[in-house]
Design a protein around this motif. Structure first.
Motif, mmCIF file in Angstrom:
data_model
loop_
_atom_site.group_PDB
_atom_site.id
_atom_site.type_symbol
_atom_site.label_atom_id
_atom_site.label_comp_id
_atom_site.label_asym_id
_atom_site.label_seq_id
_atom_site.Cartn_x
_atom_site.Cartn_y
_atom_site.Cartn_z
ATOM 1 N N SER A 271 8.650 8.749 -3.707
ATOM 2 C CA SER A 271 8.827 7.445 -4.371
ATOM 3 C C SER A 271 7.384 6.936 -4.802
ATOM 4 O O SER A 271 6.280 7.555 -4.729
ATOM 5 C CB SER A 271 9.117 6.303 -3.368
ATOM 6 O OG SER A 271 7.900 6.050 -2.407
ATOM 7 N N LYS A 272 7.556 5.954 -5.753
ATOM 8 C CA LYS A 272 6.274 5.367 -6.471
ATOM 9 C C LYS A 272 5.315 4.896 -5.537
ATOM 10 O O LYS A 272 4.164 5.219 -5.569
ATOM 11 C CB LYS A 272 6.723 4.213 -7.439
ATOM 12 C CG LYS A 272 7.226 4.554 -8.697
ATOM 13 C CD LYS A 272 7.081 3.356 -9.671
ATOM 14 C CE LYS A 272 7.472 3.665 -10.957
ATOM 15 N NZ LYS A 272 8.605 2.839 -11.156
ATOM 16 N N LYS A 275 3.476 7.900 -4.060
ATOM 17 C CA LYS A 275 2.426 8.469 -5.042
ATOM 18 C C LYS A 275 1.271 7.796 -5.182
ATOM 19 O O LYS A 275 0.121 8.285 -5.272
ATOM 20 C CB LYS A 275 3.127 8.435 -6.352
ATOM 21 C CG LYS A 275 4.136 9.819 -6.626
ATOM 22 C CD LYS A 275 4.549 9.740 -7.960
ATOM 23 C CE LYS A 275 5.811 10.363 -8.117
ATOM 24 N NZ LYS A 275 6.779 10.307 -9.248
ATOM 25 N N GLN A 276 1.252 6.393 -4.794
ATOM 26 C CA GLN A 276 -0.066 5.683 -4.647
ATOM 27 C C GLN A 276 -0.852 5.936 -3.557
ATOM 28 O O GLN A 276 -1.960 6.263 -3.643
ATOM 29 C CB GLN A 276 0.354 4.128 -4.593
ATOM 30 C CG GLN A 276 0.683 3.502 -5.967
ATOM 31 C CD GLN A 276 1.256 2.025 -6.033
ATOM 32 O OE1 GLN A 276 1.607 1.415 -5.077
ATOM 33 N NE2 GLN A 276 1.748 1.832 -7.210
#
Ligand SMILES: Nc1ncnc2c1ncn2[C@@H]1O[C@H](COP(=O)(O)OP(=O)(O)OP(=O)(O)O)[C@@H](O)[C@H]1O
Length: 619
Positions: A271-272, A275-276
């Motif tokens: 998910s975003k 990724k962070q």
């Protein structure tokens, strides 16, 4: 469809109690197209030299045309590539070559270069080999000193760690390296001894046990010259349930500036948010590789079907449908939401299946680790069978030849749905997925993650009246309690009120578990009822007759292990619920008697509802 079922199996499953025959909505997606038809003529098998148990519809979408023979890897590794890969591929290839899978092709050279990697590829496309091979090759180029751990692979579950160890053993068989595995639920003394007496060039571990050993042995010393770290199922390892453990593990590792190392993160879902977080673990120049096209759906072409029925009464017909299609090769996995629910469903299927369903296997965190591993091994080897399982096998597990995945009840997230479904249609084969939801759960399919997936309603089915299932009373009570515990996280999202939540639980007890006492629901301890916020509501039975003198429920004798394994392996809820579970796990030792199965209920003020959006309740 039901007519067909009835004709073939006049005595339908007794799984769903005294249920009134009821029509329900359902749908189905076309099965995976026969991919042989999509193959270009030159790739089609030259001769029908083909074994009947091999799936004919295997497709090569996830395999590249790069031959292992041409890959920039050592002969020792080449010679170790499993022979079956050649057999698998040669049906389509005139040159009878061994070909790499596309994720390996996409990442091999980057992996060999030593750069950090974040990799996403669909389930069952060969990520394990894709991270092991470059790491092993780098080791071959820079042989480690004896006694040091050079490659560390972290896995969120014990079964997956064992599976990775097995694949690593295969790949290093012509190298002088040795692989060790550290997992919870097994003798820590034996593991300490092996670390001292055997080489452990590659260490595969689950985070909890690794941290234990880092704190109590000189393992940190052995990690001093570590060359590569792999996080398999990285999004799961990086989520809140593992975060603290992972951070502590990384604190034991040497400074990257003094001892440069490669870090590789792999998963089918990223998910975003994940990724962070990865930025914390990867160097700024890391490479992100994905074999998913921008707008590609992250599942294979399985038939995805959704059934909306009242609880799990359709399970047997759905499984029988698979037997009708695949005969002796029918191999299914049935995912349930809690350990006790898994146990109850396995028992119900055993009773229902006599002579008409393949043998039933059961796996969840309330079994001893040895038993879990033995069952996983047996199911891997089985040609046909039904594995009733909690989420302990949802990620990464490679059970060859699974033809059908059934999800009964809500998966903890859209990602978890994808991982569970990914137990079928692996290595290019076809497979089918069915999700069975009660009407009040069907809003899950309208969440943004799920809407994007090609899930079709299943064709409508009519069910006949079937006898009430017979389950051990203690198991009924445990499964009921576990259901309440698991669903407590959804009270605000899918139930109109706590009263509806209780009503649905009681319906589950009657219709699925076969609870026969019409006058009262299965008993709960007053403490449990209070923790769930349902004490005193209609239909909640906190009568003292059900409890020991201490007021707590008596335990079941069915499952050998009373000890819940670490951090809720059975279901992998995201966000707040995991936060709750972590908190609750700490409390377990002091509060063992209050037993919700392994899905333990949130405290009322626990900040556990992160996904505040409503799923729209019942359909
Ligand atoms: N080049 C290849 N040729 C044939 N089979 C392969 C090849 N590479 C991998 N496989 C097989 O594909 C199957 C799936 O591989 P693997 O378990 O590594 O997938 P994965 O991508 O890690 O899946 P998941 O996302 O579920 O963890 C395994 O049985 C593996 O042996």
């Amino acid at each position: 469809m039901l007519t067909r079922l009835l004709v073939r199996w006049p005595r339908l499953s007794p799984i769903a109690v005294h249920a009134h025959a009821r029509a329900f909505r359902a749908t189905s997606l076309a099965r995976a197209p026969n991919v042989a038809a999509l193959l270009k003529p030159e790739l089609a098998p030259a001769a029908p030299a083909y074994e009947p148990q091999v799936d004919q519809s295997t497709n090569r979408a996830h395999f590249s045309s790069t031959r292992f023979a041409d890959a920039p890897i050592s002969d020792r590794s080449k010679m170790a590539i499993p022979h079956e890969y050649a057999r698998f591929i040669c049906r389509y290839s005139a040159s009878n070559c061994r070909c790499a899978n596309s994720i390996l092709e996409a990442t091999l050279e980057l992996g060999l270069s030593g750069v950090d990697l974040l990799v996403q590829a669909k389930t069952g496309t060969g990520k394990t080999m894709a991270f092991l091979l470059p790491a092993i090759e780098r080791l071959a180029k820079k042989p480690p000193r004896g006694g040091a751990v050079s490659i560390l692979v972290l896995s969120p579950t014990r079964e997956l760690a064992m599976q990775i160890q097995k694949e690593a053993n295969t790949l290093v068989k012509n190298h002088p390296f040795r692989v060790q595995v550290l997992i919870g639920g097994t003798s820590i003394g034996m593991q300490k001894k092996r670390l001292n007496t055997h080489r452990s060039d590659i260490l595969v571990a689950t985070p909890g046990r690794l941290l234990d050993l880092l704190g109590s042995t000189d393992l940190a010393e052995k990690l001093h010259s570590i060359q590569a770290i792999v996080l398999d199922e990285a999004d799961r390892l990086l989520d809140v349930g593992f975060k603290d453990t992972l951070n502590s593990i990384f604190r034991h590792l040497p400074d990257r500036d003094q001892n440069p190392r490669q870090c590789m993160l792999y998963s089918a879902t990223l998910s975003k948010d994940v990724k962070q977080i990865t930025a914390l673990y990867l160097t700024p120049d890391y490479k992100f590789v994905s074999t998913l096209a921008e707008d590609e759906i992250n599942t294979h072409e399985h038939g995805n079907a959704a059934l909306h029925c009242n609880l799990s009464r359709l399970l047997s017909p759905v499984l029988r449908d698979d037997v009708a299609e695949h005969g002796n090769n029918s191999k299914s996995m049935v995912f349930c939401t809690t350990a006790w629910g898994t146990s109850a469903t396995a028992k119900l299927l055993e009773d229902a299946g006599h002579g008409t369903l393949p043998p039933v296997y059961e796996i969840h965190s309330r079994m001893t680790q040895n038993r879990r591993l033995a069952v996983a091994q047996d199911f891997k080897r089985a040609r046909s069978g039904i594995l009733v399982t909690s989420d302990v096998t949802a990620r990464g597990m490679d059970f060859p030849g699974v033809t059908l995945v059934v999800q009964v009840g809500l998966p903890s997230s859209g990602e978890q749905y994808i991982h569970r479904l990914g137990r079928t249609a692996r290595a290019g084969r076809s497979g089918k997925g069915v999700i069975i939801l009660a009407p009040h759960e069907s809003g899950f399919l309208r969440t943004p993650d799920m809407r994007a997936l090609p899930i079709q309603p299943h064709p409508e089915l009519q069910l006949p009246s079937i006898p009430r299932p017979v389950l051990d009373r203690t198991l009924q009570i445990q499964a009921y309690s576990a259901w309440l515990g698991f669903n407590a996280q959804y009270v605000r999202q899918i139930f109109r009120s706590r009263q509806q939540y209780v009503n649905e639980a009681n319906k589950y007890a009657r219709e699925v578990l076969g609870w026969a006492d019409e006058s009262q629901a299965p008993p709960l301890s007053p403490t449990t009822a209070r923790n769930l916020g349902i004490h005193g509501l209609d239909g909640v039975n906190t009568g003292s007759h059900a409890f020991g003198r201490d007021g707590h429920q008596r335990s079941s004798s069915r499952s050998p292990s009373r000890k819940s394994s670490w951090q809720g392996e059975d279901n992998v809820p995201d966000g707040g619920f995991r936060r709750f579970q972590r908190q609750d796990t700490r409390e377990q030792s002091s509060n063992r008697r209050s037993d919700f199965g392994s899905s333990r209920p949130p405290r009322r003020n626990g900040g556990w509802v992160r996904r505040e959006q409503s799923w729209g309740g019942s359909s």
